[in-house]
Every structure is written in structure tokens, then in C-alpha cells.
Enzyme design. Structure first.
Site, PDB file in Angstrom:
ATOM      1  N   SER A 197      46.327 108.784 164.639  1.00 50.45           N
ATOM      2  CA  SER A 197      46.179 107.035 163.490  1.00 50.45           C
ATOM      3  C   SER A 197      44.172 106.753 163.957  1.00 50.45           C
ATOM      4  CB  SER A 197      46.328 105.585 164.677  1.00 50.45           C
ATOM      5  OG  SER A 197      46.903 105.931 165.384  1.00 50.45           O
ATOM      6  N   ARG A 209      42.513 103.064 174.137  1.00 53.26           N
ATOM      7  CA  ARG A 209      42.045 104.377 173.601  1.00 53.26           C
ATOM      8  C   ARG A 209      40.359 104.407 174.262  1.00 53.26           C
ATOM      9  NH1 ARG A 209      46.815 105.002 172.835  1.00 53.26           N
ATOM     10  NH2 ARG A 209      47.615 105.546 170.777  1.00 53.26           N
ATOM     11  N   GLU A 267      38.870 105.520 165.946  1.00 54.30           N
ATOM     12  CA  GLU A 267      39.691 105.614 166.516  1.00 54.30           C
ATOM     13  C   GLU A 267      38.846 107.152 167.062  1.00 54.30           C
ATOM     14  OE1 GLU A 267      43.044 106.896 168.140  1.00 54.30           O
ATOM     15  OE2 GLU A 267      44.132 105.492 167.643  1.00 54.30           O
TER      16      GLU A 267
HETATM   17  N1  EPU Z   1      53.619  99.611 160.159  1.00 58.49           N
HETATM   18  C1  EPU Z   1      53.904  99.397 158.166  1.00 58.49           C
HETATM   19  N2  EPU Z   1      53.227  99.989 157.428  1.00 58.49           N
HETATM   20  C2  EPU Z   1      52.250 101.179 158.108  1.00 58.49           C
HETATM   21  C3  EPU Z   1      52.555 101.104 159.296  1.00 58.49           C
HETATM   22  C4  EPU Z   1      53.052 100.223 160.900  1.00 58.49           C
HETATM   23  O1  EPU Z   1      53.856  98.359 158.103  1.00 58.49           O
HETATM   24  O2  EPU Z   1      52.218 101.749 157.222  1.00 58.49           O
HETATM   25  C5  EPU Z   1      54.331  98.794 161.505  1.00 58.49           C
HETATM   26  C6  EPU Z   1      55.484  99.753 161.782  1.00 58.49           C
HETATM   27  O3  EPU Z   1      56.515  99.044 160.851  1.00 58.49           O
HETATM   28  C7  EPU Z   1      55.759  98.699 162.921  1.00 58.49           C
HETATM   29  C8  EPU Z   1      53.482  98.683 163.289  1.00 58.49           C
HETATM   30  O4  EPU Z   1      53.011  98.459 162.219  1.00 58.49           O
HETATM   31  O5  EPU Z   1      56.042  97.349 162.521  1.00 58.49           O
HETATM   32  C9  EPU Z   1      53.317  99.017 164.146  1.00 58.49           C
HETATM   33  O6  EPU Z   1      53.483 101.119 163.828  1.00 58.49           O
HETATM   34  P1  EPU Z   1      53.692 101.777 164.583  1.00 58.49           P
HETATM   35  O7  EPU Z   1      55.037 102.067 165.764  1.00 58.49           O
HETATM   36  O8  EPU Z   1      54.209 103.290 163.784  1.00 58.49           O
HETATM   37  O9  EPU Z   1      53.121 102.035 165.731  1.00 58.49           O
HETATM   38  P2  EPU Z   1      51.351 102.172 165.464  1.00 58.49           P
HETATM   39  O10 EPU Z   1      50.734 101.156 166.400  1.00 58.49           O
HETATM   40  O11 EPU Z   1      50.823 102.618 163.739  1.00 58.49           O
HETATM   41  C10 EPU Z   1      50.517 103.442 167.579  1.00 58.49           C
HETATM   42  C11 EPU Z   1      49.428 104.443 167.912  1.00 58.49           C
HETATM   43  C12 EPU Z   1      50.027 105.485 167.898  1.00 58.49           C
HETATM   44  C13 EPU Z   1      51.100 105.873 168.402  1.00 58.49           C
HETATM   45  C14 EPU Z   1      52.556 104.931 168.215  1.00 58.49           C
HETATM   46  C15 EPU Z   1      53.873 104.825 168.886  1.00 58.49           C
HETATM   47  C16 EPU Z   1      47.545 103.010 167.638  1.00 58.49           C
HETATM   48  C17 EPU Z   1      46.279 102.997 166.783  1.00 58.49           C
HETATM   49  N3  EPU Z   1      48.175 103.895 167.133  1.00 58.49           N
HETATM   50  O12 EPU Z   1      50.395 103.444 166.140  1.00 58.49           O
HETATM   51  O13 EPU Z   1      49.039 107.120 168.269  1.00 58.49           O
HETATM   52  O14 EPU Z   1      51.869 107.193 168.362  1.00 58.49           O
HETATM   53  O15 EPU Z   1      51.782 103.745 168.041  1.00 58.49           O
HETATM   54  O16 EPU Z   1      52.749 104.382 170.278  1.00 58.49           O
HETATM   55  O17 EPU Z   1      47.303 102.734 168.903  1.00 58.49           O
HETATM   56  C18 EPU Z   1      47.383 108.221 168.037  1.00 58.49           C
HETATM   57  O18 EPU Z   1      46.548 107.193 168.041  1.00 58.49           O
HETATM   58  O19 EPU Z   1      46.752 108.659 167.188  1.00 58.49           O
HETATM   59  C19 EPU Z   1      47.990 107.583 167.528  1.00 58.49           C
HETATM   60  C20 EPU Z   1      49.160 107.852 166.736  1.00 58.49           C
END
Ligand code: EPU
Length: 359
Positions: free
Chosen positions: A253, A164, A355
Site C-alpha cells: 500500500s 502503521r 506509507e
Molecule cells: N477498493 C476499491 N478500489 C481499489 C482498492 C480498494 O474500491 O482499487 C476498496 C475495496 O473494494 C474495499 C476497500 O477499498 O472495499 C478496502 O480495500 P482492501 O480490503 O483491499 O484493503 P485496503 O484498505 O486497501 C489494507 C492495508 C493492507 C492490508 C489490507 C488487508 C493499509 C494502507 N493497507 O488495505 O496492507 O493487506 O488492508 O488487511 O492499511 C500494506 O500496508 O502494504 C498492505 C498491503
């Protein structure tokens, strides 16, 4: 060049925060930038480049001249034995562009479907989702220097992409630029991106391995998905867990997923063994910021009209309609963000990094 005064910015930021641009100029190509720079009043004024407004928090009326990027156009501009080179104007909507590439038979961007924002903003953030980042499909971009009016082209190395992150987010050399041995000046507030080119492989291979996509494959009993299937699944997953900015204001995010050393991770696991973490190739460990925030009890909480989304704690939302001025202010969003940072820091010793750009 049309110069507009006191323009409401609420329709132009996905948080739907109410604020005005004192001066706004629409940029449809390099000629508009050159006309602006030649203007005796506006030429030397400070400037703010606005893309799709999907990654900003506006905390008051914007005094710098807002340059609203509306450069259009999508085309196949080249071909190598291995890849199609496809170009899009910076003002094109990102998701519509991804859909168009698939319709034309140039797959490769499907994992990044439904990311809000414009093509021009995508390299700034090095957007990414479900195992693919912009830098994996990036060829080059054309930009214009907002001080000199000079046009220039950057390749991927010169953009200094990181997680990012890119040269466009730094006023000084980006950390990854230094690692690569490039001594580039940061281009924050200096460059306006006009067009971006993507390299899309002729022999397409799906990028799988991400938990949400694996789940869809199991559900559909499908081990060899097409690009269109991945596109549909990514859209379905995102619609299920992320709020649609046209209905609930948000900027995706809100925090980056933090990276810690293996030793720090041992300490954090001791505080909570359930912490969601991923080991990286370089030995560091990436933590799920959403999980950290969730485990501090923030899901569903609010400060004024700014809230933490019920289905994904990493997303902050505007709970007000916004149109009548009753929505969240940028100040409320930032107060909520700071309270979240403090509680995650107190519990896990980690400072989450936002971000979006605060304006
Ligand atoms: N989780 C929780 N509680 C929550 C949210 C997440 O326990 O409220 C846990 C989920 O269960 C999972 C882990 O955290 O085990 C990761 O969550 P998720 O797979 O939803 O992905 P993320 O790391 O939260 C990242 C990117 C997203 C992107 C997704 C899919 C960043 C900051 N965010 O989210 O990007 O769509 O992976 O690749 O890297 C964005 O940048 O705006 C964005 C949406």
C-alpha cells in the site's frame, strides 16, 4: 566488518529502483555495529538502516552509510502458562518466519502472512493485515543505539505503536507516545533493531470478521477454520489482488487509509455516497484510500514507468524491468504519488499520507 563501495541497491528494494549505496555495511549482530561505531571515518557518518527494502522509495544514490540488517535466527525463547515467546533476528524474512511459527505449532501470525519485508522492519511500520496488527502479538525487541552503541530493550508501550506507526518513525516524540504518557524521544535514524520477540497464545482463536476472509469461509463452507486455513486464504487473497514484488516492483500500500471525523465523513458522503468507510470505536471514520484513488480514475494510469496497479489502486508499481536502468525512477514514483494526492484532495478534501519512507 566488511565495507563495500558503490553497491547496486536494485536487488535490495522491492520497487526495484536502480540506485547505488556509496557505502554499505552488512550487520549480522551487535559486534558489527560496535565495529562500525569505532571506525574513525564511518563511526560519525550519517547512517541509513535498510531492512527488506519493502517500504522505501529511493530517489537517487544513497549517501549515508547503508546498514544492511542481516541478523538471523529463529527460536522459542520462553513460555508462560498462556503463551509461547518466539524470537527472530531482524534480518529474517517476515513471511518465512510466519510460515516457520505455524510449522512449529505456534499459531497467531497467520493473518499477516505474505507481508513483504523483514522481521526487523515489522515493528517500525507496525505492519498489519486482515484484522491483526504486529502490536497484537508483540512482546519486546532488542535494539542498539547508533550514536552510543548501547544495547536496549523496548516493550510494546515504549514502541508507541499506532496505525502503521511507531517510535522508530519519529525524530520527536510519537503522537501515540504522548497519549500514553511516555515522553520518549523519537528513535528515527537512531536505533537499529536486532531481534524481535512475539507472544503467541497457547489457546489460539481465529481472528475473523474481515470481508475477504469471511468470503473464503463462505466459499469453503467452513465456520471454524484452522490457523493453517487462514494462512492459506490470506496468501490466496493477497496473491489475487497484490502484485508479487519479485515480478512487479512495488512497496505494498502506498498510502495510509485516512481517518476523518464523523462530520467530515458526512461531507464526503455528500460528494459521493458510495465512499467505502468503516466506523471506528472512538467515533472517527476510516476511509479506504484505494477506493478514493480508484474513484478519481487512477487505476492503470502511469507517469513514466511508475504506475497505479490495475487490481488495487492503493499500490503503485514499477512497470519497467529495472535491471537495465529502464525501470521507474524514484522521482517518477513520487511525481505520480503527488498527482494522486492532488486529485484526491481536490475531489474529497483529504490529503493522503504516503506509507513508504522516501530516501
Ligand atoms: N477498493 C476499491 N478500489 C481499489 C482498492 C480498494 O474500491 O482499487 C476498496 C475495496 O473494494 C474495499 C476497500 O477499498 O472495499 C478496502 O480495500 P482492501 O480490503 O483491499 O484493503 P485496503 O484498505 O486497501 C489494507 C492495508 C493492507 C492490508 C489490507 C488487508 C493499509 C494502507 N493497507 O488495505 O496492507 O493487506 O488492508 O488487511 O492499511 C500494506 O500496508 O502494504 C498492505 C498491503
Amino acid at each position: 566488518m566488511l565495507v563495500e563501495k558503490n553497491v547496486p541497491l536494485q536487488p535490495y528494494n522491492t520497487f526495484h529502483i536502480v540506485a547505488k549505496a556509496q557505502t554499505l555495511v552488512r550487520i549480522t549482530g551487535e559486534a558489527d555495529v560496535l565495529a562500525l561505531l569505532a571506525d574513525p571515518h564511518l563511526g560519525s557518518a550519517s547512517k541509513f538502516v535498510l531492512g527488506g527494502g519493502s517500504n522505501i522509495v529511493i530517489t537517487g544514490d544513497v549517501k549515508p552509510v547503508v546498514l544492511k540488517v542481516e541478523v538471523k535466527g529463529r527460536a522459542l525463547v520462553g513460555e508462560t502458562p498462556k503463551a509461547y515467546i518466539v524470537e527472530a533476528g531482524a534480518g529474517e524474512n517476515w513471511h518465512e518466519f510466519v510460515t516457520w511459527t505455524l510449522d512449529q505449532g505456534y499459531p497467531g501470525l497467520e493473518n499477516m502472512a505474505l507481508i513483504p519485508g523483514t522481521v526487523g522492519a515489522s515493528p517500525v511500520q507496525n505492519v498489519g493485515a486482515y484484522g491483526v496488527e504486529l502490536q497484537d502479538r508483540f512482546e519486546s525487541l532488542d535494539a542498539i543505539d547508533l550514536q552510543t552503541g548501547q544495547l536496549f530493550t523496548l516493550n510494546a508501550a515504549q514502541c508507541a505503536f499506532g496505525y502503521r506507526d511507531s517510535v522508530f518513525k519519529h525524530g520527536v516524540p510519537a503522537p501515540s507516545a504522548q497519549t500514553l504518557g511516555y515522553q520518549l524521544l523519537g528513535l528515527k535514524d537512531r536505533a537499529l533493531i536486532l531481534r524481535v520477540r512475539f507472544v503467541l497464545p497457547k489457546v489460539w482463536k481465529p481472528v475473523l470478521g474481515y470481508a475477504d476472509i469471511e468470503k473464503k469461509m463462505a466459499e469453503h463452507n467452513c465456520s471454524d477454520p484452522t490457523a493453517r486455513q487462514i494462512y492459506d486464504w490470506v496468501c490466496a487473497v493477497r496473491r489475487a489482488k497484490l502484485p508479487d514484488p519479485s515480478i512487479i516492483g512495488n512497496a505494498g500500500s502506498f498510502f495510509k487509509n485516512p481517518t476523518v471525523t464523523a462530520e467530515q465523513c458526512v461531507d464526503i458522503i455528500a460528494r459521493d455516497p458510495k465512499v467505502v468507510h468503516y466506523r471506528m470505536d472512538d467515533g472517527s471514520v476510516k476511509l479506504a484510500a484505494g477506493w478514493l484513488i480508484d474513484s478519481c480514475g487512477w487505476k492503470g494510469k502511469s507517469v513514466g514507468q511508475a504506475g497505479v496497479y490495475e487490481k488495487q489502486a492503493l499500490v503503485l508499481v514499477n512497470r519497467g524491468a529495472g535491471t537495465d536502468g529502464n525501470g521507474a525512477t524514484g522521482g517518477e514514483v513520487m511525481t505520480l504519488a503527488k498527482a494522486i494526492q492532488t486529485s484526491v484532495y481536490e475531489r474529497f478534501g483529504i490529503l493522503l499520507e504516503p506509507e513508504p519512507v522516501v530516501v
